[in-house]
Design an enzyme around this catalytic site. Sequence first.
Site, PDB file in Angstrom:
ATOM      1  N   TYR A  64       0.525  -1.255  -0.037  1.00  0.00           N
ATOM      2  CA  TYR A  64       0.021  -0.015   0.058  1.00  0.00           C
ATOM      3  C   TYR A  64       0.846   1.262  -0.074  1.00  0.00           C
ATOM      4  O   TYR A  64       1.453   1.709   0.861  1.00  0.00           O
ATOM      5  CB  TYR A  64      -0.872  -0.014   1.231  1.00  0.00           C
ATOM      6  CG  TYR A  64      -1.815  -1.267   1.238  1.00  0.00           C
ATOM      7  CD1 TYR A  64      -2.269  -1.937   0.155  1.00  0.00           C
ATOM      8  CD2 TYR A  64      -2.341  -1.741   2.421  1.00  0.00           C
ATOM      9  CE1 TYR A  64      -3.220  -2.941   0.143  1.00  0.00           C
ATOM     10  CE2 TYR A  64      -3.116  -2.602   2.668  1.00  0.00           C
ATOM     11  CZ  TYR A  64      -3.507  -3.525   1.510  1.00  0.00           C
ATOM     12  OH  TYR A  64      -4.247  -4.572   1.416  1.00  0.00           O
ATOM     13  N   HIS A 127       0.514 -11.971   1.042  1.00  0.00           N
ATOM     14  CA  HIS A 127      -0.492 -10.956   0.164  1.00  0.00           C
ATOM     15  C   HIS A 127      -0.817 -11.517  -1.279  1.00  0.00           C
ATOM     16  O   HIS A 127       0.163 -11.432  -1.904  1.00  0.00           O
ATOM     17  CB  HIS A 127       0.305  -9.592   0.314  1.00  0.00           C
ATOM     18  CG  HIS A 127      -0.971  -8.459   0.060  1.00  0.00           C
ATOM     19  ND1 HIS A 127      -0.518  -7.116   0.288  1.00  0.00           N
ATOM     20  CD2 HIS A 127      -1.842  -8.640  -0.376  1.00  0.00           C
ATOM     21  CE1 HIS A 127      -1.432  -6.236  -0.023  1.00  0.00           C
ATOM     22  NE2 HIS A 127      -2.410  -7.183  -0.643  1.00  0.00           N
TER      23      HIS A 127
HETATM   24  P1  NAD Z   1     -13.670  -0.671   1.051  1.00  0.00           P
HETATM   25  O1  NAD Z   1     -14.765  -1.590   0.323  1.00  0.00           O
HETATM   26  O2  NAD Z   1     -13.276  -0.561   2.714  1.00  0.00           O
HETATM   27  O3  NAD Z   1     -13.665   0.712   0.418  1.00  0.00           O
HETATM   28  C1  NAD Z   1     -12.695   1.922   0.881  1.00  0.00           C
HETATM   29  C2  NAD Z   1     -13.027   2.877   0.359  1.00  0.00           C
HETATM   30  O4  NAD Z   1     -14.334   3.330   0.912  1.00  0.00           O
HETATM   31  C3  NAD Z   1     -11.940   4.253   0.587  1.00  0.00           C
HETATM   32  O5  NAD Z   1     -12.088   5.151  -0.566  1.00  0.00           O
HETATM   33  C4  NAD Z   1     -12.653   4.928   1.613  1.00  0.00           C
HETATM   34  O6  NAD Z   1     -11.913   6.154   1.920  1.00  0.00           O
HETATM   35  C5  NAD Z   1     -13.881   4.819   1.447  1.00  0.00           C
HETATM   36  N1  NAD Z   1     -14.846   4.853   2.851  1.00  0.00           N
HETATM   37  C6  NAD Z   1     -14.847   4.199   4.041  1.00  0.00           C
HETATM   38  N2  NAD Z   1     -15.597   4.565   4.912  1.00  0.00           N
HETATM   39  C7  NAD Z   1     -16.780   5.606   4.287  1.00  0.00           C
HETATM   40  C8  NAD Z   1     -17.996   5.930   4.472  1.00  0.00           C
HETATM   41  N3  NAD Z   1     -18.262   5.765   5.627  1.00  0.00           N
HETATM   42  N4  NAD Z   1     -18.573   6.652   3.421  1.00  0.00           N
HETATM   43  C9  NAD Z   1     -17.778   7.092   2.485  1.00  0.00           C
HETATM   44  N5  NAD Z   1     -16.734   6.350   1.924  1.00  0.00           N
HETATM   45  C10 NAD Z   1     -15.968   5.780   2.978  1.00  0.00           C
HETATM   46  O7  NAD Z   1     -12.163  -1.304   0.103  1.00  0.00           O
HETATM   47  P2  NAD Z   1     -10.841  -1.576   0.874  1.00  0.00           P
HETATM   48  O8  NAD Z   1     -10.114  -0.103   1.582  1.00  0.00           O
HETATM   49  O9  NAD Z   1     -10.062  -2.189  -0.274  1.00  0.00           O
HETATM   50  O10 NAD Z   1     -10.719  -2.688   1.965  1.00  0.00           O
HETATM   51  C11 NAD Z   1     -10.724  -2.398   3.415  1.00  0.00           C
HETATM   52  C12 NAD Z   1      -9.178  -3.004   3.822  1.00  0.00           C
HETATM   53  O11 NAD Z   1      -9.062  -4.320   3.586  1.00  0.00           O
HETATM   54  C13 NAD Z   1      -8.171  -2.405   2.920  1.00  0.00           C
HETATM   55  O12 NAD Z   1      -8.082  -1.127   3.481  1.00  0.00           O
HETATM   56  C14 NAD Z   1      -7.015  -3.430   3.166  1.00  0.00           C
HETATM   57  O13 NAD Z   1      -6.505  -3.064   4.493  1.00  0.00           O
HETATM   58  C15 NAD Z   1      -7.662  -4.483   3.245  1.00  0.00           C
HETATM   59  N6  NAD Z   1      -8.038  -5.387   2.177  1.00  0.00           N
HETATM   60  C16 NAD Z   1      -6.921  -6.224   1.837  1.00  0.00           C
HETATM   61  C17 NAD Z   1      -6.976  -6.921   0.684  1.00  0.00           C
HETATM   62  C18 NAD Z   1      -5.740  -8.162   0.476  1.00  0.00           C
HETATM   63  O14 NAD Z   1      -5.186  -8.520   1.164  1.00  0.00           O
HETATM   64  N7  NAD Z   1      -5.508  -8.694  -0.555  1.00  0.00           N
HETATM   65  C19 NAD Z   1      -7.630  -6.662  -0.486  1.00  0.00           C
HETATM   66  C20 NAD Z   1      -8.522  -5.790  -0.308  1.00  0.00           C
HETATM   67  C21 NAD Z   1      -8.640  -5.086   0.888  1.00  0.00           C
END
Ligand code: NAD
Length: 321
Positions: A64, A127
């Site tokens: 990230y 990852h």
């Molecule tokens: P998500 O579905 O959580 O969406 C994130 C987006 O939503 C960002 O733009 C954030 O600013 C926005 N957001 C969050 N809360 C909000 C709200 N209340 N109102 C409006 N917008 C809002 O997607 P993500 O961040 O990709 O997934 C969550 C976390 O999971 C990641 O940050 C990461 O830590 C993890 N993740 C890991 C993997 C992996 O290991 N392969 C893949 C995907 C996600």
Amino acid sequence: MSTFTSLLQAPRRLGRTEVRVSALGFGGAPLGGLYEPLEMDAAGRAVALALELGIHFFDTSPYYGDGLSETRLGELLAGRRPQVVLQTKCGRYGRDEFDFSAARLRASCELSLRRLRTDYVDVLLAHDIEFGRQEQILGETLPALIRLREEGKARAIGVSGYPLEVLSEVIESSEIDVVLSYCHFNLMISQLDAQLLPLARERQIGLLNASPLHMGVLTRLGPPAWHPAPPAVLAAGQRLLELAESRGFDLPMLALRHCLDHEGIASTLVGMTRPEQVAANVAAAGMAIPPEIRAEIDAIVDPVRNLTWEPEDQVARWRQG
Ligand code: NAD
């Protein structure tokens, strides 16, 4: 204590490990600038508010922002290590940069610990393992993670990835503690239940569900340009947004409420960069989705429900490895 505060403050055991996570986890991908340019001040307030409201589980990765998310979390959580549960990853370092060798994993772990200003992480995951080769992941990567666990660099180890069949294969043939799946359980998709949950339960694997907002599809900002979902899914997301707003609801809150109800998931990881998002996401735990809104959501989602973007040749390549 209100329902949502108690829901979030009662830590949940991560599978058979001694690690306990908050039901809502702080996703660190946006801290690396993966969604939009980051305002550091707001991010600092978001992290402080999260801790105040009972979110103590933080997820990040060297991928990230090329280490930026880890570095920022290290700064923002300075002095709070005893209060937090830290999860980071190894093996993915760029959009097309992967190295799952034992030597790189060890070096990566040491670098992550320095960036996060700690001498151990609670959870260390390989990852996006579907980009690796099955033979190397099972024969070299996971044994290396197990050694790091034995040395106390990580309290629990596991994998993250997208194709559920790959995650299942790894659970069946290794001694991991944790699996992180993303975009397989949220308002638009429910495949996790049938395709991973029963096995994870049977093996007492800690199950983490990431991307409850379908990586931005269920937000006003919308999906980032790199989002891999088919256009019909993105269009349905836009219709859900219009529906929620016309009925006076916040779509991200509805989406999170839906995910937090799931009993088989130890923690739902949502990416956050601003205190307003933290407040909304915590408040979502205390709301109910009215049945009539649920029916209207289903009518929009049903034609695209469970539409994925899993390239079959990728899974075949993984198996051939
Ligand atoms: P998500 O579905 O959580 O969406 C994130 C987006 O939503 C960002 O733009 C954030 O600013 C926005 N957001 C969050 N809360 C909000 C709200 N209340 N109102 C409006 N917008 C809002 O997607 P993500 O961040 O990709 O997934 C969550 C976390 O999971 C990641 O940050 C990461 O830590 C993890 N993740 C890991 C993997 C992996 O290991 N392969 C893949 C995907 C996600």
